[in-house]
Motif scaffolding. Structure first.
Motif, short mmCIF file in Angstrom:
data_model
loop_
_atom_site.label_atom_id
_atom_site.label_comp_id
_atom_site.label_asym_id
_atom_site.label_seq_id
_atom_site.Cartn_x
_atom_site.Cartn_y
_atom_site.Cartn_z
N LEU A 1 -3.86 -14.58 -5.31
CA LEU A 1 -2.81 -15.07 -4.41
C LEU A 1 -3.35 -15.55 -3.07
O LEU A 1 -2.61 -16.10 -2.26
N GLY A 2 -4.62 -15.31 -2.82
CA GLY A 2 -5.21 -15.71 -1.55
C GLY A 2 -4.84 -14.80 -0.40
O GLY A 2 -4.98 -15.17 0.77
N ARG A 3 -4.36 -13.59 -0.71
CA ARG A 3 -4.01 -12.59 0.32
C ARG A 3 -4.67 -11.27 -0.06
O ARG A 3 -3.99 -10.30 -0.41
N GLU A 4 -5.97 -11.23 -0.02
CA GLU A 4 -6.71 -10.10 -0.58
C GLU A 4 -6.29 -8.77 0.05
O GLU A 4 -6.24 -8.62 1.28
N LEU A 5 -5.98 -7.83 -0.83
CA LEU A 5 -5.56 -6.49 -0.42
C LEU A 5 -6.74 -5.54 -0.48
O LEU A 5 -7.47 -5.49 -1.47
N THR A 6 -6.96 -4.81 0.59
CA THR A 6 -8.00 -3.78 0.58
C THR A 6 -7.35 -2.42 0.37
O THR A 6 -6.20 -2.19 0.76
N LEU A 7 -8.08 -1.52 -0.25
CA LEU A 7 -7.58 -0.17 -0.51
C LEU A 7 -7.88 0.74 0.68
O LEU A 7 -8.48 1.80 0.56
N VAL A 8 -7.46 0.28 1.84
CA VAL A 8 -7.62 1.04 3.08
C VAL A 8 -6.24 1.48 3.53
O VAL A 8 -5.41 0.66 3.94
N ARG B 1 0.83 -1.21 0.00
CA ARG B 1 0.00 0.00 0.00
C ARG B 1 0.87 1.26 0.00
O ARG B 1 0.60 2.21 -0.75
N ALA B 2 1.89 1.27 0.86
CA ALA B 2 2.76 2.44 0.94
C ALA B 2 3.47 2.67 -0.38
O ALA B 2 3.69 3.82 -0.79
N SER B 3 3.83 1.60 -1.08
CA SER B 3 4.52 1.73 -2.35
C SER B 3 3.63 2.36 -3.42
O SER B 3 4.11 3.14 -4.25
N ILE B 4 2.35 2.03 -3.38
CA ILE B 4 1.41 2.64 -4.34
C ILE B 4 1.34 4.14 -4.11
O ILE B 4 1.49 4.95 -5.04
N ILE B 5 1.11 4.54 -2.86
CA ILE B 5 1.03 5.97 -2.54
C ILE B 5 2.37 6.65 -2.82
O ILE B 5 2.44 7.75 -3.39
N GLY B 6 3.47 5.98 -2.42
CA GLY B 6 4.80 6.58 -2.59
C GLY B 6 5.16 6.82 -4.03
O GLY B 6 5.82 7.81 -4.36
N SER B 7 4.76 5.92 -4.91
CA SER B 7 5.06 6.10 -6.33
C SER B 7 4.31 7.30 -6.90
O SER B 7 4.86 8.05 -7.71
N VAL B 8 3.06 7.47 -6.47
CA VAL B 8 2.27 8.60 -6.97
C VAL B 8 2.86 9.93 -6.50
O VAL B 8 3.13 10.84 -7.30
N LEU C 1 -2.14 9.23 7.26
CA LEU C 1 -1.02 10.07 6.84
C LEU C 1 -0.70 9.86 5.37
O LEU C 1 -0.45 10.83 4.63
N GLU C 2 -0.70 8.61 4.91
CA GLU C 2 -0.40 8.33 3.51
C GLU C 2 -1.47 8.91 2.60
O GLU C 2 -1.18 9.47 1.53
N LEU C 3 -2.71 8.78 3.02
CA LEU C 3 -3.81 9.31 2.21
C LEU C 3 -3.78 10.84 2.16
O LEU C 3 -4.05 11.45 1.12
N MET C 4 -3.43 11.47 3.28
CA MET C 4 -3.30 12.92 3.30
C MET C 4 -2.16 13.38 2.39
O MET C 4 -2.26 14.41 1.70
N ALA C 5 -1.06 12.62 2.35
CA ALA C 5 0.05 12.94 1.46
C ALA C 5 -0.39 12.87 0.00
O ALA C 5 -0.04 13.72 -0.82
N LEU C 6 -1.19 11.85 -0.33
CA LEU C 6 -1.71 11.72 -1.69
C LEU C 6 -2.61 12.88 -2.04
O LEU C 6 -2.53 13.45 -3.15
N GLY C 7 -3.49 13.25 -1.12
CA GLY C 7 -4.38 14.38 -1.37
C GLY C 7 -3.61 15.68 -1.55
O GLY C 7 -3.93 16.49 -2.44
N ALA D 1 -8.15 9.73 -8.77
CA ALA D 1 -7.42 8.70 -8.05
C ALA D 1 -7.52 8.90 -6.54
O ALA D 1 -7.69 7.93 -5.79
N VAL D 2 -7.42 10.15 -6.09
CA VAL D 2 -7.54 10.43 -4.66
C VAL D 2 -8.91 10.00 -4.15
O VAL D 2 -9.04 9.38 -3.09
N ALA D 3 -9.95 10.34 -4.92
CA ALA D 3 -11.30 9.95 -4.52
C ALA D 3 -11.46 8.43 -4.50
O ALA D 3 -12.02 7.85 -3.56
N GLY D 4 -10.93 7.77 -5.56
CA GLY D 4 -11.07 6.32 -5.64
C GLY D 4 -10.33 5.59 -4.54
O GLY D 4 -10.84 4.61 -3.99
N LEU D 5 -9.13 6.06 -4.20
CA LEU D 5 -8.36 5.41 -3.15
C LEU D 5 -8.78 5.86 -1.76
O LEU D 5 -8.55 5.14 -0.78
N GLY D 6 -9.39 7.03 -1.67
CA GLY D 6 -9.77 7.55 -0.36
C GLY D 6 -11.10 7.05 0.15
O GLY D 6 -11.28 6.86 1.37
#
Length: 347
Positions: free
Chosen positions: A293-300, A92-99, A304-310, A138-143
């Motif tokens: 993969l059987g390790r379902e990832l949620t977009l939660v 999750r952090a990598s997704i936000i960090g790349s953006v 702090l990371e979400l505020m950085a994206l916004g 993207a911010v709305a979709g991930l937030g």
């Protein structure tokens, strides 16, 4: 390929082989992480060169598709492998960090370097506005899944909403590509530095580097935990700052170089386009892959990371207004990125 390019490619392959050998012997520790990171940065560089050359030989539309497909390949691979390794927080952090790395660090560096060299720089305001609006999407979709999880803490419902959100983001990215390809005024002129390679050489290198990228990414992901323990580096910092920088180093250099040469539209297109791809496409791919993969990832995401994206989306939208920019606006983007990095480290 020139002699210098051959030497560079050989060095990258050699470092990659060392990283794979360490993984095969079950070596662990921060040394493995460093070697894998250096190898992956070199592979990202080679991937950027091969993509540029392959795109130049097949035409502008195919070039845009190649850049969209391979530009963030290391980042996507790392995210999926991190999920498989049980490192959902790193993914999750990598997704936000790349953006934020693209729209704050790289766009900021591009504006500072380009502005210092060329003064006031002008760009296609319409194109920049479309890119910035996609970032807001993207911010709305991930937030929204994060906000929903705060209101309704049901894990099942959060996972269900993440699935639908991932699908919607992927559809939005596909529509963005179609619109960009069908709008002549939104295309970038393709730049190739140095002599062009034969198409067969470029495509062969592209495929070979893509395979090596996947293998070395696996080494990097499995060395994250030992490196974190040895160095005491906060896990969010690894995901938000270190991994995105390593995976996107080629795009970073290209954007800054183009701004230095006063090709700001193309430079901004790289920064915005890469951020949009990760936010819309990579996040959607990550959720879908995690189900398999059987390790379902949620977009939660952590607040702090979400505020950085916004903040990244908001400030980059302000920069996209007016059709011209300067080095001071670039410095403002860099300051925000620095504050975010320090905050994540302190957490």
């Amino acid at each position: 390929m020139s002699r210098r390019e051959l030497i560079g490619a050989g060095l990258v392959v050699a470092i990659s082989v060392v990283a794979l050998a360490l993984r095969a012997t079950n070596a662990a520790g921060q040394g493995v992480f460093v070697i894998a990171a250096v190898a992956l940065a070199g592979l990202a560089w080679q991937l950027g060169e091969a993509t540029e050359q392959a795109g130049a030989s097949v035409g502008p539309r195919q070039s845009a598709l190649l850049n969209a497909t391979f530009g963030n390949l290391p980042e996507v691979v790392i995210v999926v492998l991190a999920i498989d390794a049980g490192l959902a927080d790193i993914a999750r952090a990598s997704i936000i960090g790349s953006v934020i790395g693209n729209v704050l660090l790289i766009l900021g560096l591009s504006l500072v370097v380009g502005g210092a060299r060329n003064g006031i720089q002008r760009f296609n305001e319409r194109l920049a506005a479309i890119n910035s609006s996609m970032l807001i999407l993207a911010v709305a979709g991930l937030g929204l899944p994060t906000l929903f999880a705060r209101i309704n803490p049901s894990v099942h419902n959060a996972a269900l909403l993440s699935r639908w959100t991932a699908g919607a983001l992927l559809v939005s990215y596909a529509a963005y590509l179609v619109f960009s390809f069908r709008s002549p005024s939104l295309r970038y002129e393709h730049h190739v530095t140095g002599p062009a390679w034969p198409r067969s050489h470029a495509l062969a290198l592209l495929c070979g580097v893509a395979v090596l990228t996947g293998l070395v990414s696996e080494v990097l992901v499995h060395s994250i935990e030992p490196a974190v323990r040895a160095w005491g580096v906060p896990r969010p910092f690894i995901g938000l700052v270190v991994v995105p920088f390593v995976g996107n180093v080629a795009e970073h250099f290209s954007a800054v170089r183009l701004a230095f040469r006063n090709s700001l539209d193309f430079s901004m297109g790289i920064a915005y386009g890469s951020g949009i791809q990760v936010a819309l496409a990579a996040s959607g791919i990550a959720v879908i892959a995690s189900i398999g993969l059987g390790r379902e990832l949620t977009l939660v995401f952590p607040p702090l990371e979400l505020m950085a994206l916004g903040a990244a989306a908001l400030v980059s939208t302000l920069v996209a207004r007016g059709g011209e920019t300067n080095w001071l606006e670039g410095l403002q983007l860099l300051v925000i990125y620095f504050v975010v990095a320090v905050a994540v480290w302190l957490v």
